[in-house]
Design a protein around this motif. Structure first.
Motif, PDB file in Angstrom:
ATOM      1  N   GLN A 140       2.779   6.152   2.475  1.00 18.50           N
ATOM      2  CA  GLN A 140       2.656   5.684   1.051  1.00 18.50           C
ATOM      3  C   GLN A 140       1.399   5.164   0.658  1.00 18.50           C
ATOM      4  O   GLN A 140       0.811   5.479  -0.287  1.00 18.50           O
ATOM      5  CB  GLN A 140       3.993   4.960   0.626  1.00 18.50           C
ATOM      6  N   TRP A 141       0.916   4.160   1.738  1.00 18.94           N
ATOM      7  CA  TRP A 141      -0.183   3.281   1.277  1.00 18.94           C
ATOM      8  C   TRP A 141      -1.613   4.645   1.386  1.00 18.94           C
ATOM      9  O   TRP A 141      -2.348   4.316   0.610  1.00 18.94           O
ATOM     10  CB  TRP A 141      -0.182   2.203   2.143  1.00 18.94           C
ATOM     11  N   ASP A 168      12.074   0.093  -3.312  1.00 18.69           N
ATOM     12  CA  ASP A 168      11.005   1.049  -3.577  1.00 18.69           C
ATOM     13  C   ASP A 168      10.540   1.204  -5.045  1.00 18.69           C
ATOM     14  O   ASP A 168       9.174   1.709  -5.087  1.00 18.69           O
ATOM     15  CB  ASP A 168      11.059   2.305  -2.983  1.00 18.69           C
ATOM     16  N   TYR A 194       3.486   0.021   4.752  1.00 23.94           N
ATOM     17  CA  TYR A 194       4.145   1.077   3.768  1.00 23.94           C
ATOM     18  C   TYR A 194       3.861   2.704   4.573  1.00 23.94           C
ATOM     19  O   TYR A 194       3.990   3.617   3.663  1.00 23.94           O
ATOM     20  CB  TYR A 194       3.222   0.912   2.457  1.00 23.94           C
ATOM     21  N   THR A 214       7.051  -0.633  -5.682  1.00 25.71           N
ATOM     22  CA  THR A 214       6.015  -0.080  -4.814  1.00 25.71           C
ATOM     23  C   THR A 214       4.756   0.250  -5.582  1.00 25.71           C
ATOM     24  O   THR A 214       3.754   0.121  -5.362  1.00 25.71           O
ATOM     25  CB  THR A 214       6.305   1.357  -3.692  1.00 25.71           C
ATOM     26  N   LYS A 264       7.611  -5.134   2.665  1.00 26.81           N
ATOM     27  CA  LYS A 264       8.333  -3.998   2.165  1.00 26.81           C
ATOM     28  C   LYS A 264       9.773  -4.204   2.377  1.00 26.81           C
ATOM     29  O   LYS A 264      10.546  -4.064   1.510  1.00 26.81           O
ATOM     30  CB  LYS A 264       7.665  -2.497   2.679  1.00 26.81           C
TER      31      LYS A 264
END
Length: 143
Positions: free
Chosen positions: A125-126, A92, A122, A95, A85
Motif C-alpha cells: 500500500q505504501w 484501513d 503498510y 490509510t 497500522k
C-alpha cells in the motif's frame, strides 16, 4: 497551541475509530509529552480537547491517535510507533489520510527511515502510494 502527544496521547480516548494503546497504568502521567503545534509541519491537525488525562485535572488539548503517531514519526521514535497500522490505528479507512500526512515529512533528512518504517507497516500500500505520487523513498527527494 500546546498539546499532549506521543505515547501519552495513544493511551487516551479520542474521537477517531481507532484502537490506540491501552497501557495507561504503565505510563508516567505526571509529565506527559507536550509539544507546540506551531513548531510542526502538521499544524493543528488532529488535536482535540480531552478532559480525561490521568493525574492532570481539567481540560487539555490532546493529539488524536493519528496525530500522536505522526508526531512519533516526526521525532524519529519509530520504536514507539511500531504497530501503527494493526495495533494502534486498526482501521484501513484512515490509510489515505495517514499517507497524505506522512508525505508532509518528505523533505526531512530522515525521510528514507520514515519510508522504511511505513513500508514495514503498510507494505505494498505504501509503495503504491509513493509510485502514484511519484515520490522517492530515497534521500535525494529530501532536499
Amino acid at each position: 497551541m500546546k498539546y499532549i502527544t506521543g505515547i501519552h496521547a495513544l493511551n487516551l480516548r479520542c474521537s477517531l475509530e481507532t484502537c490506540g494503546d491501552w497501557h495507561q497504568s504503565g505510563i508516567q502521567w505526571t509529565r506527559p509529552t507536550i509539544r507546540d503545534s506551531a513548531e510542526s509541519v502538521f499544524g493543528d491537525f488532529g488535536i482535540e480537547k480531552n478532559s480525561n488525562v490521568p493525574e492532570n485535572p481539567g481540560t487539555h488539548w490532546v493529539a488524536d491517535h493519528i496525530r500522536a503517531l505522526l508526531d512519533l514519526l516526526a521525532e524519529q521514535s519509530f520504536g514507539y510507533a511500531q504497530g501503527m497500522k494493526n495495533d494502534f490505528i486498526c482501521n484501513d479507512a484512515y490509510t489515505p489520510l495517514i499517507f497524505d500526512k506522512v508525505q508532509l515529512l518528505s523533505r526531512v533528512s530522515y525521510w528514507p527511515e520514515i519510508c522504511e518504517f511505513m513500508g514495514k507497516e503498510y507494505g505494498l500500500q505504501w509503495l503504491n502510494f509513493l509510485q502514484q505520487r511519484n515520490i522517492s523513498g530515497r534521500l535525494e527527494n529530501a532536499s
